[in-house]
Scaffold this motif. Sequence first.
Motif, short mmCIF file in Angstrom:
data_model
loop_
_atom_site.label_atom_id
_atom_site.label_comp_id
_atom_site.label_asym_id
_atom_site.label_seq_id
_atom_site.Cartn_x
_atom_site.Cartn_y
_atom_site.Cartn_z
N TYR A 1 0.58 -0.99 0.18
CA TYR A 1 0.13 -0.14 0.34
C TYR A 1 0.87 1.28 -0.26
CZ TYR A 1 -3.26 3.91 1.48
OH TYR A 1 -4.04 4.84 1.88
N ALA A 2 2.04 1.26 1.02
CA ALA A 2 3.00 1.98 0.01
C ALA A 2 3.55 3.08 -0.45
CB ALA A 2 4.29 2.50 1.96
N ARG A 3 3.53 3.82 -0.93
CA ARG A 3 3.82 4.27 -2.08
C ARG A 3 4.98 4.50 -2.28
NH1 ARG A 3 -0.21 8.14 -4.60
NH2 ARG A 3 -0.85 9.24 -2.55
N ASN A 4 6.11 4.95 -1.66
CA ASN A 4 7.22 4.45 -1.96
C ASN A 4 7.65 3.23 -2.08
OD1 ASN A 4 6.75 3.84 0.32
ND2 ASN A 4 8.98 4.29 1.88
N LEU A 5 7.04 2.20 -1.25
CA LEU A 5 7.09 1.10 -1.57
C LEU A 5 6.53 0.98 -3.22
CD1 LEU A 5 6.63 -0.90 2.43
CD2 LEU A 5 8.65 -0.22 0.55
N GLU A 6 4.92 1.11 -3.21
CA GLU A 6 4.22 0.49 -4.72
C GLU A 6 5.08 0.99 -5.91
OE1 GLU A 6 1.16 2.92 -5.34
OE2 GLU A 6 -0.34 0.77 -5.67
N ALA A 7 5.67 2.68 -5.84
CA ALA A 7 6.51 3.04 -6.76
C ALA A 7 7.90 2.05 -6.78
CB ALA A 7 6.82 4.19 -6.38
N LEU A 8 8.05 0.89 -6.33
CA LEU A 8 8.91 0.36 -6.51
C LEU A 8 8.69 -1.53 -7.41
CD1 LEU A 8 11.04 0.44 -3.46
CD2 LEU A 8 11.57 2.09 -5.50
N MET A 9 7.43 -1.17 -7.45
CA MET A 9 6.89 -2.61 -8.00
C MET A 9 6.59 -2.59 -9.76
SD MET A 9 5.90 -4.76 -5.51
CE MET A 9 4.48 -5.76 -6.31
N PHE A 10 6.41 -1.25 -10.37
CA PHE A 10 6.72 -2.28 -11.15
C PHE A 10 7.67 -1.34 -12.24
CE2 PHE A 10 2.59 -1.99 -9.59
CZ PHE A 10 1.95 -3.07 -9.27
N PRO A 11 8.24 -2.49 -12.68
CA PRO A 11 8.48 -1.42 -14.33
C PRO A 11 8.61 -0.39 -14.71
CG PRO A 11 8.09 -3.60 -15.11
CD PRO A 11 6.81 -3.38 -14.14
N ASP A 12 9.26 0.59 -14.72
CA ASP A 12 9.38 1.81 -15.55
C ASP A 12 10.56 2.17 -16.66
OD1 ASP A 12 11.87 2.53 -14.43
OD2 ASP A 12 11.00 4.10 -12.39
N GLU A 13 9.83 3.62 -17.49
CA GLU A 13 11.06 3.61 -17.62
C GLU A 13 12.51 3.58 -17.88
OE1 GLU A 13 10.36 7.68 -18.94
OE2 GLU A 13 12.52 7.79 -20.19
N LYS A 14 12.59 4.21 -16.85
CA LYS A 14 14.20 4.28 -16.61
C LYS A 14 14.83 2.79 -16.90
CE LYS A 14 16.27 5.83 -13.35
NZ LYS A 14 16.42 6.55 -11.60
N LEU A 15 14.09 1.41 -15.77
CA LEU A 15 14.04 0.29 -15.57
C LEU A 15 15.04 -0.80 -17.44
CD1 LEU A 15 15.52 -1.91 -13.14
CD2 LEU A 15 12.48 -2.41 -13.24
N VAL A 16 13.57 0.36 -18.39
CA VAL A 16 13.73 -0.52 -19.47
C VAL A 16 14.94 -0.26 -20.04
CG1 VAL A 16 11.81 -0.76 -21.83
CG2 VAL A 16 11.07 -0.44 -19.54
N VAL A 17 14.73 1.32 -19.96
CA VAL A 17 15.88 1.77 -20.81
C VAL A 17 17.71 0.89 -19.98
CG1 VAL A 17 18.33 3.64 -21.05
CG2 VAL A 17 15.52 3.85 -20.96
N GLN A 18 17.52 0.58 -19.36
CA GLN A 18 18.39 -0.11 -18.31
C GLN A 18 18.32 -1.14 -18.87
OE1 GLN A 18 18.57 0.26 -14.61
NE2 GLN A 18 20.02 -1.85 -13.71
N ARG A 19 17.48 -2.29 -18.75
CA ARG A 19 18.01 -3.25 -19.08
C ARG A 19 17.88 -3.58 -20.38
NH1 ARG A 19 15.21 -8.43 -17.82
NH2 ARG A 19 15.94 -7.51 -15.10
N VAL A 20 17.08 -2.79 -21.69
CA VAL A 20 17.59 -2.68 -22.75
C VAL A 20 19.46 -2.46 -23.06
CG1 VAL A 20 17.37 -2.02 -25.20
CG2 VAL A 20 15.19 -1.96 -23.79
N ARG A 21 19.65 -1.81 -22.51
CA ARG A 21 20.76 -1.41 -22.51
C ARG A 21 22.32 -2.55 -22.06
NH1 ARG A 21 21.92 4.54 -23.61
NH2 ARG A 21 20.48 5.47 -22.52
#
Lengths: 417, 323
Positions: free
Chosen positions: B299-319
Motif C-alpha cells: 500500500y505504501a506509496r514509496n514501496l508501490e513505486a518500486l513494484m512496477f517497471p518504469d521507463e528507467k528500468l526498461v532503458v537499463q535492461r535494453v542497454r
Amino acid sequence: MATNVILPSLGFDMTEGTLSRWLKKEGDRVEKGEAIAEIETEKATVEIAAAVSGVLAGIIVTAGQTVPTGTVIGTIVDAGGKPREAEAPPAATVSSPGGAQAPPSAAQGSTPGPAEPAATQGVRKSETAPVEDRIKASPVARRMARDAGIDLASIQGSGPDGRVMERDVRAAIDSKPTGPAHPEGTAPQPGTPARLSKMRQAIARRMAESKATAPHFYMTVDVNMDEAMRVREQMNRFASDTAKISINDMIVSATARTLAKFPTMNASYRDGNLVEHSQINIGIAVALEDGLISPVLRDADRKSLKTIAEESKALSERARAGRLRSEDLGSGTFTISNLGMFEVNEFIAIINPPEAAILAVGAVIPRPVAVDGEVRVAFQMKATLSVDHRVADGAQAGRFLREVRRRLENPVALLAD
Amino acid sequence: MSEKSYRDAVRDALREELIRDERVLILGEEVGVWGGTYAVTRSLYDEFGGKRIIDTPIAEAAIIGAAVGAAMGGLRPVAELMTINFSLEAMDQIVNNAAKIHFMFGGQMKVPLVIRTPAGWGQLAATHSQSFEAWFAHLPGLIVAMPGTPYDAKGMLKTAIRSDNPVMFIEHARLYGVKGDVPDGEYTVPLGVPDIKRAGGDITIVTYSRMLHVALAAAEELSRDGIECEIVDLRTLRPLNMSKVYDSVVKTHRALVLEEDWTTCGMGAEIAARIGRDRFDFLDAPVERLGQIEVPVPYARNLEALMFPDEKLVVQRVREMLS
C-alpha cells in the motif's frame, strides 16, 4: 561434522578461478586425496582433491561459475552425516545451543509466503550448467556462421562469457577476403584471426606484463659439466627408469640449494616491498603442444636428488597429459627453463612474474676449453640468469650464479642430504 | 480525427454499439445512475434507460451468470466488473460457463458476452492492484483483449461486442485519462492482430496495455543514443498472434517482453517460449522478461513505486541486453 571444500589459490596472483566440473555428485562417497572437482585456471585445468574422507554433501558452486579464491565451493560431511542445504551461506556453521537464529529479514514479517528470490536463484543455478567444450554462440550467430562457411571457433566472442554474437560473425564475414588477389603495392591481406587458447592468452599477458614491469638484466656463465655427466652416469647405471636422474634434476637441486643461501633471489617485488619467500619452490618449464607450463617442485632445497628426479618426472608427465593437480601449480618462487634437448647453446628467458629470476639453460656440448693452461675438450653448458633489477643487483646475482656453477661442477655434494 | 481520452473512447464504442444493435445492454455495479466507478458509462443511463443500462447488486458471480444467460438467450451483454480483482468472485461463471458452453454443447449455443474490467493500481493495496490477464489468457474458449490506446480501445471494443465469442476486455485504471487520436467516424480494430507501435531494428519490445506507454517513453530515450526499439503491441493476448513478433525478432535478433503483471507463468513466459521454439535460429540473446516484483503490491506509496517497471528500468535492461 562438515568440512568445506575451498577454491584454492594456485599462485600469488590468482584471485579467482572457474569451476569447470565436479567429478563427484552430491551424495557420492569421497576418499581423502581423491580428485573431486576440476578448476580451470588461466594456464591449466587442475584437480581439487578431497581434504577428508566422507560424503560430498553440498555443492555450492556449480560448473561454469567463476568465483574468488577461498570461496567455499562445496562441503564434505562424515558418512551418514546430515547433508547441508546447498543454498546455505558458506560460513554458516553457527553453533548456537538454543537453536538456529533466523536471520533478520524484512520479507519475513507480515508476508505469508516465503520470499521469492531464493527460489529464483535456485533455478538460475541449474540453468547455467554449461555443456563442456561447446563454443558459446547465440543461435543467430551459429546460423550465420554456418551459412557463411565460417568456423565458429575462429571467431572471438564479444558477448557474455565470450559468447559469439551476431555482430562478431558479421565482423568476421566483413573481414573475410573476397577478391582473388590483393592489388600490387598494398599490404598483404590479414589472415582470419584465430582465437588464442586461454593458456596462450595467459602467456601473452603475463610475459608482456613481466617485460613491462620488471626491469630485466642478464648474465651468462659457462659450466663445466664433466663431473656432473660422470656422476649422473654412475648413478643411473643402477637406477630403475623412474629413478633415473637427468642433468636438469641436478640443475634444479643445485639451484634450490643455492637459493637457500641467497634469500633475495627467492623473493618478489611488490609495491615497494621485497617479499622473501619461506619456501623454495622451483618451477620447471614444460613445453606443451600449445604453449608451456611451469609445474612447481616444492621445497626443492630440502629434497634429495632422487626425490627431485621422481617428482620432476611425474610433474612433466602430468603436465603433458593435462592432469596437473592444484598443488602442482602456483606458488613457484624461481623458474628453470631448459632448452638443451633442442640443441640450443644458450638463450635468454623472461622472468615468470612475480618471481625474481629465471635460469635459462642450454645444451651440454663437448667443447674445447682452457684448463690449467691447456686446451682440452670438456662438456660445457651455458646458463643465463635473468634477474628483476628491482629485487637484486648484478653483484648479488653474480655471486648467486657463481655458486650454482660451483655446485654443478662439484656434483657429489648434491648427493649429500 | 479528434483527440480523445481512453475513457471517452470506450464510452463512444459502447454508445455506438447500443445505438447500432438493440440487443446490446450493459450491466454491472454502479454503471447506471452513478455512471460507473471510473465514469466510463456516464450519461448512458440517461440516454438508454434502466432496461439497457442495468445496475446490479454487489454480486459478481450473479453479474456474469446473468450475462452468460442473456448472451445464450440472444442478447449481447456487456458486463462490467468494477475492477479485475473482483473477477475472482465470478471465476466459476467465467471459466466454467462463459468460456466452455459453446464447446460443451456441441456449438448449439453461443455466448456473445463482453466482460469489461480495468486492471491497474495506485495505492489500492495488495488485493485491489492486480492484473490477472495471464489467468484468463490461459483459458481456451475466451478471447482476452488488452488495448493500450484510445484508438485500439474503441475499435477493439466494437469488434468484441460484435463477436459471437466471450471476450475478456481488460482496460486499465491508469489509462482512462490517456489521450490519443480517434477517428470521428465508424471503424473497428480486429481482435487477435498485434500492432507495431514503433519501428526499429535493434531490439524488439513485446508489450501491451499500460506498459506500451512505458516502452514508448523508453524507446524515445534510447533513440537519443542511436538504439532503435521496435515495439510490438500485442493488443490481444488470446488468441496470441505471434506473426508480428516473429517478423520483428527475425529483424532484431533480440526480444524483451514488458508486462505489468508478475512474470512467473505470465505472458512473457509464453512469448519467450514461442520465440525460442519458432525463431530459435534468429536469436542473438535469450528473450528477457521485465515485470512486476514478485510480491503482493504494497500500500505504501514509496514501496508501490518500486513494484512496477518504469521507463528507467526498461532503458537499463535494453542497454544490458545490447551490451
